[in-house]
Motif scaffolding. Structure first.
Motif, PDB file in Angstrom:
ATOM      1  N   ARG A  16      36.031  63.000  33.703  1.00 39.93           N
ATOM      2  CA  ARG A  16      36.736  64.069  33.462  1.00 39.93           C
ATOM      3  C   ARG A  16      37.997  63.836  34.404  1.00 39.93           C
ATOM      4  NH1 ARG A  16      32.698  67.556  37.597  1.00 39.93           N
ATOM      5  NH2 ARG A  16      32.977  66.403  39.628  1.00 39.93           N
ATOM      6  N   GLY A  17      38.988  65.055  34.266  1.00 36.92           N
ATOM      7  CA  GLY A  17      40.193  65.149  34.816  1.00 36.92           C
ATOM      8  C   GLY A  17      41.059  64.199  34.838  1.00 36.92           C
ATOM      9  N   ILE A  18      41.912  63.710  36.052  1.00 40.13           N
ATOM     10  CA  ILE A  18      42.757  62.467  35.933  1.00 40.13           C
ATOM     11  C   ILE A  18      42.140  61.217  35.685  1.00 40.13           C
ATOM     12  CG2 ILE A  18      44.244  61.033  37.376  1.00 40.13           C
ATOM     13  CD1 ILE A  18      45.059  64.159  37.033  1.00 40.13           C
ATOM     14  N   GLY A  19      41.027  60.978  35.816  1.00 35.30           N
ATOM     15  CA  GLY A  19      40.345  59.534  35.474  1.00 35.30           C
ATOM     16  C   GLY A  19      40.284  59.496  33.922  1.00 35.30           C
ATOM     17  N   TYR A  20      39.576  60.588  33.274  1.00 33.56           N
ATOM     18  CA  TYR A  20      39.533  60.817  32.053  1.00 33.56           C
ATOM     19  C   TYR A  20      40.866  60.721  31.169  1.00 33.56           C
ATOM     20  CZ  TYR A  20      39.107  63.168  27.144  1.00 33.56           C
ATOM     21  OH  TYR A  20      39.256  63.672  26.074  1.00 33.56           O
ATOM     22  N   LEU A  21      41.957  61.389  31.472  1.00 36.36           N
ATOM     23  CA  LEU A  21      43.167  61.131  30.848  1.00 36.36           C
ATOM     24  C   LEU A  21      43.806  59.792  31.237  1.00 36.36           C
ATOM     25  CD1 LEU A  21      44.995  64.526  32.254  1.00 36.36           C
ATOM     26  CD2 LEU A  21      44.199  64.001  29.826  1.00 36.36           C
ATOM     27  N   THR A  22      43.407  59.181  32.304  1.00 39.23           N
ATOM     28  CA  THR A  22      43.826  57.839  32.666  1.00 39.23           C
ATOM     29  C   THR A  22      43.393  56.764  31.608  1.00 39.23           C
ATOM     30  OG1 THR A  22      44.375  58.285  34.811  1.00 39.23           O
ATOM     31  CG2 THR A  22      44.035  55.882  34.223  1.00 39.23           C
ATOM     32  N   ALA A  23      41.795  56.844  31.467  1.00 38.05           N
ATOM     33  CA  ALA A  23      41.288  56.325  30.365  1.00 38.05           C
ATOM     34  C   ALA A  23      41.678  56.198  29.030  1.00 38.05           C
ATOM     35  CB  ALA A  23      39.601  56.597  30.475  1.00 38.05           C
ATOM     36  N   LYS A  24      41.988  57.302  28.593  1.00 40.85           N
ATOM     37  CA  LYS A  24      42.733  57.604  27.192  1.00 40.85           C
ATOM     38  C   LYS A  24      44.017  56.827  27.024  1.00 40.85           C
ATOM     39  CE  LYS A  24      41.431  59.972  24.123  1.00 40.85           C
ATOM     40  NZ  LYS A  24      41.528  61.522  24.270  1.00 40.85           N
ATOM     41  N   PHE A  25      44.688  57.068  28.372  1.00 42.34           N
ATOM     42  CA  PHE A  25      46.319  56.197  28.537  1.00 42.34           C
ATOM     43  C   PHE A  25      46.005  54.986  28.029  1.00 42.34           C
ATOM     44  CE2 PHE A  25      49.536  54.967  30.801  1.00 42.34           C
ATOM     45  CZ  PHE A  25      50.682  55.457  30.080  1.00 42.34           C
ATOM     46  N   MET A  26      45.331  54.442  29.025  1.00 42.00           N
ATOM     47  CA  MET A  26      45.091  52.880  28.889  1.00 42.00           C
ATOM     48  C   MET A  26      44.448  52.520  27.604  1.00 42.00           C
ATOM     49  SD  MET A  26      46.394  51.939  31.886  1.00 42.00           S
ATOM     50  CE  MET A  26      45.560  50.245  31.979  1.00 42.00           C
ATOM     51  N   ALA A  27      43.396  53.231  26.841  1.00 45.78           N
ATOM     52  CA  ALA A  27      43.080  52.739  25.684  1.00 45.78           C
ATOM     53  C   ALA A  27      44.118  52.758  24.599  1.00 45.78           C
ATOM     54  CB  ALA A  27      41.675  53.699  25.438  1.00 45.78           C
ATOM     55  N   GLU A  28      44.830  53.692  24.958  1.00 42.07           N
ATOM     56  CA  GLU A  28      45.982  53.870  23.741  1.00 42.07           C
ATOM     57  C   GLU A  28      46.724  52.428  23.836  1.00 42.07           C
ATOM     58  OE1 GLU A  28      47.490  57.517  25.038  1.00 42.07           O
ATOM     59  OE2 GLU A  28      46.211  58.763  24.077  1.00 42.07           O
ATOM     60  N   ARG A  29      46.802  51.578  24.854  1.00 40.10           N
ATOM     61  CA  ARG A  29      47.782  50.663  25.062  1.00 40.10           C
ATOM     62  C   ARG A  29      46.819  49.629  25.075  1.00 40.10           C
ATOM     63  NH1 ARG A  29      49.428  54.953  26.435  1.00 40.10           N
ATOM     64  NH2 ARG A  29      51.746  55.559  26.279  1.00 40.10           N
ATOM     65  N   GLY A  30      45.747  49.510  24.372  1.00 43.08           N
ATOM     66  CA  GLY A  30      44.955  48.350  24.026  1.00 43.08           C
ATOM     67  C   GLY A  30      44.118  47.836  25.219  1.00 43.08           C
ATOM     68  N   CYS A  31      43.917  48.533  26.254  1.00 47.15           N
ATOM     69  CA  CYS A  31      43.075  47.872  27.337  1.00 47.15           C
ATOM     70  C   CYS A  31      41.743  48.224  27.226  1.00 47.15           C
ATOM     71  CB  CYS A  31      43.715  48.660  28.744  1.00 47.15           C
ATOM     72  SG  CYS A  31      42.969  47.909  30.386  1.00 47.15           S
ATOM     73  N   ASN A  32      40.757  47.207  27.410  1.00 45.33           N
ATOM     74  CA  ASN A  32      39.497  47.576  27.350  1.00 45.33           C
ATOM     75  C   ASN A  32      38.954  48.066  28.828  1.00 45.33           C
ATOM     76  OD1 ASN A  32      38.967  46.031  25.069  1.00 45.33           O
ATOM     77  ND2 ASN A  32      39.344  44.063  25.937  1.00 45.33           N
ATOM     78  N   LEU A  33      37.834  48.737  28.773  1.00 47.95           N
ATOM     79  CA  LEU A  33      37.601  49.685  29.949  1.00 47.95           C
ATOM     80  C   LEU A  33      36.029  49.768  30.539  1.00 47.95           C
ATOM     81  CD1 LEU A  33      39.440  52.837  28.717  1.00 47.95           C
ATOM     82  CD2 LEU A  33      40.137  51.321  30.405  1.00 47.95           C
ATOM     83  N   LEU A  34      36.084  49.516  31.654  1.00 47.35           N
ATOM     84  CA  LEU A  34      34.886  49.838  32.480  1.00 47.35           C
ATOM     85  C   LEU A  34      34.981  51.146  33.113  1.00 47.35           C
ATOM     86  CD1 LEU A  34      34.941  46.289  34.215  1.00 47.35           C
ATOM     87  CD2 LEU A  34      33.282  46.888  32.172  1.00 47.35           C
ATOM     88  N   LEU A  35      34.115  52.232  32.399  1.00 42.73           N
ATOM     89  CA  LEU A  35      34.175  53.604  32.884  1.00 42.73           C
ATOM     90  C   LEU A  35      33.164  53.935  33.767  1.00 42.73           C
ATOM     91  CD1 LEU A  35      35.173  54.825  29.153  1.00 42.73           C
ATOM     92  CD2 LEU A  35      36.846  54.257  31.249  1.00 42.73           C
ATOM     93  N   HIS A  36      33.402  54.359  35.030  1.00 42.21           N
ATOM     94  CA  HIS A  36      32.430  54.733  35.941  1.00 42.21           C
ATOM     95  C   HIS A  36      32.315  56.371  36.109  1.00 42.21           C
ATOM     96  CE1 HIS A  36      32.088  56.961  40.092  1.00 42.21           C
ATOM     97  NE2 HIS A  36      30.856  56.064  39.993  1.00 42.21           N
ATOM     98  N   SER A  37      31.115  56.549  35.988  1.00 50.85           N
ATOM     99  CA  SER A  37      30.816  58.233  36.698  1.00 50.85           C
ATOM    100  C   SER A  37      29.508  58.078  37.417  1.00 50.85           C
ATOM    101  CB  SER A  37      30.743  59.123  35.400  1.00 50.85           C
ATOM    102  OG  SER A  37      29.588  58.762  34.655  1.00 50.85           O
ATOM    103  N   ARG A  38      29.143  59.549  37.867  1.00 52.07           N
ATOM    104  CA  ARG A  38      27.829  59.570  38.579  1.00 52.07           C
ATOM    105  C   ARG A  38      26.846  59.177  37.660  1.00 52.07           C
ATOM    106  NH1 ARG A  38      28.370  65.033  41.861  1.00 52.07           N
ATOM    107  NH2 ARG A  38      29.349  65.370  39.950  1.00 52.07           N
TER     108      ARG A  38
END
Length: 250
Positions: A16-38
């Motif tokens: 959520r919040g800034i982390g969620y927006l950052t994940a979308k931003f990075m994915a749009e540039r082709g970056c693979n992601l490890l996404l943490h939450s509780r």
């Protein structure tokens, strides 16, 4: 400017919040992601959305106040066999606002330090040596500009400690292609920032991530996202190169 296509980034607090927006931003540039939450239930939406953008992604759960859970998460990442090139320590907590600040309980400090300082540094210490060995890496630790507010003592002290260890650690890699910097989204209308904050979360993009893309071998900087609001990523990177110097002297 760094090309993140095909690289792997760990983003804490990505649901959520800034982390969620950052994940979308990075994915749009082709970056693979490890996404943490509780909880894995929290990352279902962002996992679906980033995978739809054509990148690979894994979700991870850990309560960052439980340092054993943080260690287990790091071990789980190692078992995935992916090379973590980028770490974005976004997750944080503001435990309370104490008008009666002389009554601030010890728990405000202990919980704040575990989540805002110790957990991010555990993550840094785990991945940074591997980055040094490979000769490339980017770490962004999310800080805060809050000052002169004893009402938020646990939060502000834990972020000040994160600033200190980040700058100190950055001195060891200054001049190399392993870079560790601080980032600050500004006061945004998120669960942490509250509904009365002056800035939309979207205003933190691209500044919140500019430290990933800079390519000038400088660490220890405070890359304040509002300074890059409304800019293209390319212009933001150019501004960071031009106007934000490391604190270590020449």
């Amino acid at each position: 400017m760094v090309d993140v296509k095909g690289k792997w980034a760990l983003i804490t607090g990505a649901a959520r919040g800034i982390g969620y927006l950052t994940a979308k931003f990075m994915a749009e540039r082709g970056c693979n992601l490890l996404l943490h939450s509780r909880s894995l239930a929290h990352t279902e939406k962002v996992m679906e959305e980033v995978k739809a953008l054509g990148v690979s992604a894994y979700d991870l759960e850990a309560e960052l106040s439980d340092l054993n859970a943080v260690q287990k998460m790091l071990e789980d990442i190692d078992k995935l066999g992916v090379q973590v090139d980028i770490v974005m320590n976004n997750a944080g907590v503001q435990v309370a606002y104490r008008n009666e600040y002389f009554d601030t309980p010890v728990s405000d400090y202990t919980e704040s330090f575990k989540i805002n300082t110790i957990a991010p540094m555990m993550i840094c210490y785990h991945f940074m040596p591997k980055m040094i060995e490979r000769g490339f890496g980017r770490i962004l630790n999310t800080t805060s500009g809050i000052r002169l507010e004893p009402q938020q003592a646990g939060y502000s002290a834990s972020k000040a400690a994160l600033d200190k260890v980040t700058v100190d650690l950055g001195s060891t890699v200054e001049g190399t292609d392993v870079m560790i910097n601080l980032t600050d989204p500004g006061w945004c209308r998120t669960d942490l920032g509250g509904p009365h904050a002056p800035n939309a979360p979207e205003s933190a993009i691209p500044g919140i991530a500019v430290g990933v893309f800079v390519d000038d071998k400088k660490s220890g900087r405070y890359l304040n996202a509002p300074f890059f609001a409304g800019m293209s990523l390319e212009d933001a990177v150019e501004k960071a190169h031009r106007e934000f110097d490391s604190p270590y002297g020449k």
